[in-house]
Design a protein around this motif. Structure first.
Motif, mmCIF file in Angstrom:
data_model
loop_
_atom_site.group_PDB
_atom_site.id
_atom_site.type_symbol
_atom_site.label_atom_id
_atom_site.label_comp_id
_atom_site.label_asym_id
_atom_site.label_seq_id
_atom_site.Cartn_x
_atom_site.Cartn_y
_atom_site.Cartn_z
ATOM 1 N N LEU A 277 0.842 -1.518 -0.114
ATOM 2 C CA LEU A 277 -0.032 -0.093 -0.046
ATOM 3 C C LEU A 277 0.909 1.270 0.047
ATOM 4 N N GLU A 278 0.057 2.439 -0.577
ATOM 5 C CA GLU A 278 0.675 3.479 -0.390
ATOM 6 C C GLU A 278 0.072 4.779 -0.304
ATOM 7 N N PHE A 279 0.279 5.595 0.485
ATOM 8 C CA PHE A 279 -0.522 6.874 0.676
ATOM 9 C C PHE A 279 0.214 8.253 0.384
ATOM 10 N N HIS A 280 -0.662 9.288 -0.303
ATOM 11 C CA HIS A 280 -0.119 10.345 -0.694
ATOM 12 C C HIS A 280 -0.776 11.257 0.014
ATOM 13 N N GLY A 281 -0.234 12.424 0.717
ATOM 14 C CA GLY A 281 -0.988 13.574 1.342
ATOM 15 C C GLY A 281 0.018 14.412 2.027
ATOM 16 N N ASN A 282 -0.783 15.158 3.113
ATOM 17 C CA ASN A 282 0.227 15.831 3.851
ATOM 18 C C ASN A 282 0.263 14.967 5.050
ATOM 19 N N GLU A 283 1.347 15.132 6.041
ATOM 20 C CA GLU A 283 1.620 14.426 6.824
ATOM 21 C C GLU A 283 0.520 14.135 8.042
ATOM 22 N N LEU A 286 -2.411 12.197 6.697
ATOM 23 C CA LEU A 286 -2.188 10.911 6.462
ATOM 24 C C LEU A 286 -2.246 9.986 7.795
ATOM 25 N N LYS A 287 -1.747 10.518 8.732
ATOM 26 C CA LYS A 287 -1.586 10.016 10.160
ATOM 27 C C LYS A 287 -3.057 9.428 10.408
ATOM 28 N N GLN A 288 -4.150 10.349 10.266
ATOM 29 C CA GLN A 288 -5.455 9.964 10.672
ATOM 30 C C GLN A 288 -5.901 8.875 9.812
ATOM 31 N N ASP A 289 -5.751 8.966 8.526
ATOM 32 C CA ASP A 289 -6.055 7.827 7.271
ATOM 33 C C ASP A 289 -5.313 6.715 7.512
ATOM 34 N N VAL A 290 -4.021 6.698 7.963
ATOM 35 C CA VAL A 290 -3.278 5.515 8.088
ATOM 36 C C VAL A 290 -3.945 4.806 9.460
ATOM 37 N N GLN A 291 -3.965 5.519 10.374
ATOM 38 C CA GLN A 291 -4.550 4.790 11.899
ATOM 39 C C GLN A 291 -5.829 3.940 11.509
ATOM 40 N N PHE A 292 -6.787 4.447 10.484
ATOM 41 C CA PHE A 292 -8.045 4.019 10.280
ATOM 42 C C PHE A 292 -7.709 2.941 9.285
ATOM 43 N N MET A 293 -6.757 2.929 8.463
ATOM 44 C CA MET A 293 -6.565 1.619 7.654
ATOM 45 C C MET A 293 -5.983 0.704 8.407
ATOM 46 N N LYS A 294 -5.398 1.092 9.432
ATOM 47 C CA LYS A 294 -4.673 -0.145 10.234
ATOM 48 C C LYS A 294 -5.753 -0.768 10.897
#
Length: 461
Positions: A277-283, A286-294
């Motif tokens: 997986l890869e995520f693009h955006g502002n840091e 993305l932290k919120q998106d990645v936590q949700f993804m986890k």
């Protein structure tokens, strides 16, 4: 060569310089194949134009002599697109490789067809921009437009057809047209961009492309998530997409393929079905998106997730994915790689992949399943002994089974590789009466059937 061909080549040398026209056996051999398993066939002559005018003049001459014309980029296609089975003239665009204009404020770039993906991104980086379509191979822009290429980033940025604003095209009579403009949208006239992109050289030759580009993301984060089964991995992808998480890449690599990755790339990744997986955006975002993804992947039985935050580790991850085909080739010496792809609605993806693995095992074929699962597209990499007729027949049977499975569920016989000759026999099943509309378009634009003849669809002589 016969007398007519000799005369044709002699006249080509009057239009182009002698160094731009080749009947050298080595050059002919280089243009007799692509990266596929399909049988080779040499052209009669290869030309290397440098301008649109030269392309127009050689096509006018081909029209006069009724010589087939096959456009050629780098030969990285996978379904026999550039193999000249009717011989004739191959037009190699490698000398038309200039980045003509970068309009950074419009997020547009104008290029010649021979510009490669890595070459373009090197130029764009100076402006803080990048070109999004990433098929893995360092293909040319002309070739990528001809096959409507996509790849790992399509889930976020779209496929090649979504990036093309305008094409300069030389038609069968040598006339030159533009299919679009610089505007972000238009309600004027027929959508010629959509017609020519994906036409695989059967309607005209692209001599300039105006393409959409993007700002380089402020922050990029990559990850690997391992699962006990492929079904768990695909269900996780569906849940991520349903949650609206802006994932830039999401690739499935099955267990046999992870083993090949580790052997070839000297990595120590878990040898289980894995999502890259890869995520693009502002840091911060993305932290919120990645936590949700986890949370989502753990709910779908993820047994381990690893993040790659530095550039070197991230590049190593995607290099391993892009080099998977070579990993299989090195893992099975003496065998030929056959790659096939289909695309289905996301809701049908898990069943299709499960069916593919079951069919592979039933037929006793060596292969792996990978895919751009964020848009329902997956590939099967088969290692075939081309001298073993029974194994070749099994591979053809497998290809047909997964294509029919996809078509019966509202999918397509190819999500990105294109038709060429390999998927030609499925066109009627997929398109029905619409195939006759395509034949009428081909007849209108190429009445003598000279452009890449008998690719995509067959036309009666």
């Amino acid at each position: 060569m016969n007398r007519a061909t000799d005369e044709f080549v002699a006249e080509l040398k009057e239009i182009l310089s002698e160094s731009q026209v080749s009947i050298n056996e080595t050059v002919l051999e280089q243009h007799s194949k692509d990266e596929s398993y399909h049988a080779i066939s040499k052209p009669d002559v290869v030309v290397f134009p440098m301008t649109t005018k030269e392309v127009s003049e050689v096509i006018k001459l081909a029209n006069q002599y009724q010589v087939p014309v096959v456009p050629f980029g780098l030969g990285s296609s996978l379904e026999g697109h550039v193999i000249p089975y009717d011989r004739g003239m191959t037009i190699d665009f490698s000398l038309m490789n200039k980045v003509l204009e970068i309009r950074e404020n419009d997020f547009l770039v104008k290029v010649q067809p021979g510009v490669t993906r890595s070459q373009l991104n090197k130029e764009l980086k100076k402006y803080g921009l990048f070109f999004s379509v990433d098929p893995g191979a360092d293909a040319t822009m002309g070739g990528m437009a001809a096959t409507n290429a996509s790849g790992t980033t399509a889930v976020k940025y779209g496929v090649m057809r979504d990036q093309v604003r305008d094409l300069e095209v030389v038609l069968a009579d040598g006339s030159i047209i533009h299919t679009g403009n610089l505007a972000a949208k238009s309600s004027s006239g027929y959508h010629l961009n959509g017609l020519f992109v994906g036409s695989e050289g059967t309607l005209g030759c692209f001599t300039e492309l105006t393409l959409r580009v993007y700002g380089i993301p402020e922050y990029i984060l990559a990850a690997r998530a391992s699962f006990p089964t492929v079904d768990d991995a695909v269900e996780a992808v569906v849940a991520i997409l349903q949650a609206g998480i802006p994932v830039a890449r999401v690739e499935l690599v099955d267990e046999p393929s992870m083993k090949q990755v580790n052997q070839y790339s000297e990595t120590d990744y878990k040898e289980q079905p894995t999502l890259f997986l890869e995520f693009h955006g502002n840091e911060a975002g993305l932290k919120q998106d990645v936590q949700f993804m986890k949370e989502i992947v753990l709910d779908k039985n993820c047994v381990g997730i690893e993040f790659e935050t530095d550039n070197a580790a991230r590049h190593r991850l995607w290099e391993a994915r892009h080099h998977l085909a070579y990993a299989y080739v090195h893992g099975y010496p003496g065998k030929k790689l056959m790659v096939t792809d289909v695309c289905l609605p996301i809701s049908e993806l898990s069943g299709a992949i499960h069916h593919s693995r079951k069919t592979l095992d039933l037929l006793g074929l060596n292969g792996g399943i990978v895919g751009h699962v964020g848009d329902g597209n997956f590939h099967v990499l088969l290692m075939i002994d081309m001298n073993d007729k029974e194994e070749v027949a099994k591979a053809d049977d497998f290809n047909e089974q997964i294509v029919m499975y996809a078509l019966e569920r509202g999918g397509t016989c190819t999500g990105e590789h294109g038709v060429g000759i390999g998927k030609q026999k499925y066109q009627e099943k997929e398109h029905g009466e619409a195939l006759n509309v395509m034949r009428k378009i081909k007849q209108a634009l190429d009445p003598h059937h000279l452009f890449n003849p008998n690719k995509i669809l067959k036309m009666g002589k």
